[in-house]
Design a protein around this motif. Structure first.
Motif, mmCIF file in Angstrom:
data_model
loop_
_atom_site.group_PDB
_atom_site.id
_atom_site.type_symbol
_atom_site.label_atom_id
_atom_site.label_comp_id
_atom_site.label_asym_id
_atom_site.label_seq_id
_atom_site.Cartn_x
_atom_site.Cartn_y
_atom_site.Cartn_z
ATOM 1 N N SER A 6 11.234 -6.646 11.834
ATOM 2 C CA SER A 6 11.339 -7.743 10.876
ATOM 3 C C SER A 6 10.544 -7.459 9.601
ATOM 4 O O SER A 6 10.720 -8.143 8.590
ATOM 5 C CB SER A 6 10.834 -9.052 11.504
ATOM 6 O OG SER A 6 11.598 -9.395 12.648
ATOM 7 N N CYS A 7 9.692 -6.445 9.666
ATOM 8 C CA CYS A 7 8.862 -6.096 8.511
ATOM 9 C C CYS A 7 9.561 -5.128 7.562
ATOM 10 O O CYS A 7 8.975 -4.711 6.555
ATOM 11 C CB CYS A 7 7.545 -5.492 8.976
ATOM 12 S SG CYS A 7 6.541 -6.610 9.999
ATOM 13 N N GLY A 8 10.818 -4.779 7.852
ATOM 14 C CA GLY A 8 11.554 -3.853 7.006
ATOM 15 C C GLY A 8 11.543 -2.446 7.570
ATOM 16 O O GLY A 8 10.923 -2.170 8.601
ATOM 17 N N THR A 9 12.215 -1.550 6.867
ATOM 18 C CA THR A 9 12.344 -0.180 7.366
ATOM 19 C C THR A 9 10.998 0.540 7.446
ATOM 20 O O THR A 9 10.865 1.535 8.162
ATOM 21 C CB THR A 9 13.282 0.631 6.464
ATOM 22 O OG1 THR A 9 12.782 0.611 5.123
ATOM 23 C CG2 THR A 9 14.689 0.038 6.470
ATOM 24 N N GLU A 10 10.008 0.030 6.731
ATOM 25 C CA GLU A 10 8.695 0.699 6.717
ATOM 26 C C GLU A 10 7.933 0.540 8.023
ATOM 27 O O GLU A 10 6.866 1.142 8.194
ATOM 28 C CB GLU A 10 7.837 0.160 5.568
ATOM 29 C CG GLU A 10 8.342 0.502 4.174
ATOM 30 C CD GLU A 10 9.424 -0.464 3.689
ATOM 31 O OE1 GLU A 10 9.754 -1.422 4.447
ATOM 32 O OE2 GLU A 10 9.927 -0.275 2.573
ATOM 33 N N TYR A 11 8.460 -0.277 8.951
ATOM 34 C CA TYR A 11 7.723 -0.455 10.207
ATOM 35 C C TYR A 11 7.669 0.839 10.994
ATOM 36 O O TYR A 11 6.775 1.034 11.827
ATOM 37 C CB TYR A 11 8.331 -1.592 11.027
ATOM 38 C CG TYR A 11 9.506 -1.219 11.911
ATOM 39 C CD1 TYR A 11 9.362 -1.101 13.284
ATOM 40 C CD2 TYR A 11 10.779 -0.998 11.363
ATOM 41 C CE1 TYR A 11 10.430 -0.782 14.109
ATOM 42 C CE2 TYR A 11 11.851 -0.689 12.159
ATOM 43 C CZ TYR A 11 11.682 -0.567 13.537
ATOM 44 O OH TYR A 11 12.752 -0.256 14.338
ATOM 45 N N ARG A 12 8.624 1.720 10.713
ATOM 46 C CA ARG A 12 8.586 3.051 11.311
ATOM 47 C C ARG A 12 8.369 4.083 10.217
ATOM 48 O O ARG A 12 8.993 4.031 9.166
ATOM 49 C CB ARG A 12 9.889 3.369 12.047
ATOM 50 C CG ARG A 12 10.002 2.699 13.411
ATOM 51 C CD ARG A 12 11.250 3.148 14.120
ATOM 52 N NE ARG A 12 11.349 2.575 15.455
ATOM 53 C CZ ARG A 12 12.415 2.709 16.241
ATOM 54 N NH1 ARG A 12 13.470 3.381 15.824
ATOM 55 N NH2 ARG A 12 12.416 2.155 17.449
ATOM 56 N N ARG A 13 7.477 5.018 10.482
ATOM 57 C CA ARG A 13 7.201 6.090 9.548
ATOM 58 C C ARG A 13 7.366 7.424 10.281
ATOM 59 O O ARG A 13 7.324 7.493 11.505
ATOM 60 C CB ARG A 13 5.777 5.993 8.991
ATOM 61 C CG ARG A 13 5.450 4.661 8.317
ATOM 62 C CD ARG A 13 5.912 4.609 6.860
ATOM 63 N NE ARG A 13 7.336 4.341 6.721
ATOM 64 C CZ ARG A 13 7.985 4.333 5.557
ATOM 65 N NH1 ARG A 13 7.341 4.613 4.436
ATOM 66 N NH2 ARG A 13 9.270 4.081 5.519
#
Length: 473
Positions: free
Chosen positions: A407-414
């Motif tokens: 829910s935090c956007g694509t940046e939740y995974r790096r």
């Protein structure tokens, strides 16, 4: 016909053998004399070596009683060499040692002692020994924690790891892993079984105590040890206060409270840094939330330029606020500390790195220490391939990345985090979670230069000098 008598024949033989005997005996006497001289010379050289070693041991004793005296009790302007007589038990002077002391660089504890030993006899034997000594600091570990830790699959660590709690390690460790616990109840399990202080679930799970501990060289390439003595985290409060004092002194840089969100320091290769005041941080997207105290994006929204400053001559920057750090250095040694006093869980400050923080040189010329009163953070809007070259300390909190959901956007995974340095954390560290959030790959490489030269005034783990290296010159 009568034969003539050979009256002189026997005499000639006697003379020949006598001459040969004289030559042989003379040779043996000469050989014995040479051997005796050689033995005496070797004995003198060995005695010169022992005298040189005694000089090193003497100054090690001196530093134990006067840890900041690098002038052998003489004035600070003296340069040596410092000469001492070497006597036997009866008070007879056998020789002397001459000491040359190279004091530590600013903020370091590494001292070099060169001792020349001489014997007062006809041999004039001399030998020189050089020893490097230092007080060990937190920077001798790749990762050190005051809690239990878990290193998941995909973690590869180059350097020693220690936890005062237990350690579950499922990655690949190239150096020794130690724990202060003989066994502990791993909170990641619901079975409440005691497991060994250092254990793994990689491939096949380690057996439970008291079954013998397997070697598991596929995980612990240099082995594992437990229990071992705990590392003291309590004294870090005094270390942080001392850093503030050093920053306020001549040669330091003290930055007061911003009255807002904190400051952003951008380090530059020309030995200066740009200081920005952070006026707002990015809000979390709709549906992206967490009730954990201190959770947030920890990502800058707006900032305003304050000034450009030269790196302080003593290497200490103290900020009485939250700090974001980025940039690159070239032949610089810095410690950036963040804190508010008196300490309180409601006001403790943190340090965040969301963009690359890099060295130019990886041979010990470049060193950065980041000491946070609370947490060391990597925020939501951090770089996908993030490089951090620094020694990190989270005094009261933890070093890591907060838990962000999809829910935090694509940046939740790096993708990838590369750390060259070390981590010291009070609470459990982590830049990834078991459900795949955070950084997929985490490469933690211990900077071996930290062992000999930690960041300026970095927290120590002892008050005694230890011999780091020794050689004959």
């Amino acid at each position: 016909m009568r034969k003539k008598k050979e009256n002189g024949y026997l005499l000639v033989q006697v003379l020949v053998f006598a001459a040969a005997g004289v030559i042989i005996v003379g040779g043996l006497i000469g050989w014995a004399g040479t051997s005796l001289k050689l033995s005496r010379h070797l004995a003198s050289r060995e005695q010169a070596f022992q005298i040189a070693e005694s000089g090193v041991e003497y100054y090690r004793w001196h530093l134990a009683h006067a840890p900041t005296d690098f002038h052998d009790g003489q004035s600070a302007s003296s340069t040596g060499p410092y000469v001492h007589s070497y006597k036997d038990k009866d008070g007879n002077t056998l020789g002397q040692f001459s000491l040359t002391i190279t004091a530590p660089a600013i903020g370091s504890t590494l001292v070099t002692i060169t001792s020349l030993g001489e014997v007062f006899d006809s041999s004039g034997a001399k030998r020189t020994v050089e020893s490097k000594m230092a007080i060990p600091s937190l920077a001798k570990y790749a990762v050190v924690a005051n809690a239990s830790m878990r290193f998941g699959e995909g973690t590869e660590v180059f350097g020693p790891i220690h936890a005062n709690g237990g350690i579950r390690f499922d990655g690949l460790a190239h150096n020794i892993i130690t724990s202060a616990q003989a066994s502990y109840d791993d909170a990641d399990h619901d079975d409440h079984n005691l497991e060994y202080g250092v254990h793994t679930h990689h491939g096949s799970t380690d057996p439970l105590p008291p079954t013998a501990v397997p070697t598991r060289a596929d995980v612990f390439m240099a082995g594992r040890q437990f229990p071992v003595p705990a590392v003291d985290f309590t004294g870090l409060t005094a270390d942080l206060a001392n850093l503030k004092t050093l920053a306020n002194a001549t040669g330091g840089r003290y930055i007061p409270s911003s009255g807002s969100q904190g400051y952003h320091l951008i380090l530059k290769t020309n030995d200066t840094f740009d200081l920005y005041k952070v006026t707002s941080v990015l809000s979390a997207p709709h549906g992206c939330s967490n009730s954990t105290t201190g959770w947030g994006t920890w990502s800058i929204n707006h900032e305003s330029f304050v000034a450009n400053y030269a790196f302080p001559s003593n290497g200490i920057i103290f900020v009485e606020d939250n700090v974001w750090v980025s940039g690159q250095i070239n032949t610089a040694r810095l410690t950036i500390a963040s804190g508010r006093f008196p300490e309180s869980t409601n006001t403790n400050t943190s340090i965040t790195v969301n963009s690359d923080l890099k060295y130019t040189n990886y041979d010990g010329q470049d060193i950065i220490g980041l000491i946070a009163q609370n947490n060391f953070n990597v925020g939501l809007y951090s770089e996908d391939d993030l490089q951090i070259d620094a020694a990190l300390v989270a005094k009261n909190g933890r070093a890591g990345r907060w838990y962000y959901t999809s829910s935090c956007g694509t940046e939740y995974r790096r993708s990838k985090l590369t750390l060259f340095g070390m981590i010291a954390t009070n609470q459990r560290y982590g830049f990834a979670y078991t459900d795949g959030t955070g950084y997929e790959l985490r490469n933690l490489t211990y900077d071996g230069n930290l062992l000999y030269g930690p960041p300026p005034s970095f927290p120590l783990t002892s008050d005694q000098y230890q011999i780091i290296s020794w050689r004959e010159k």
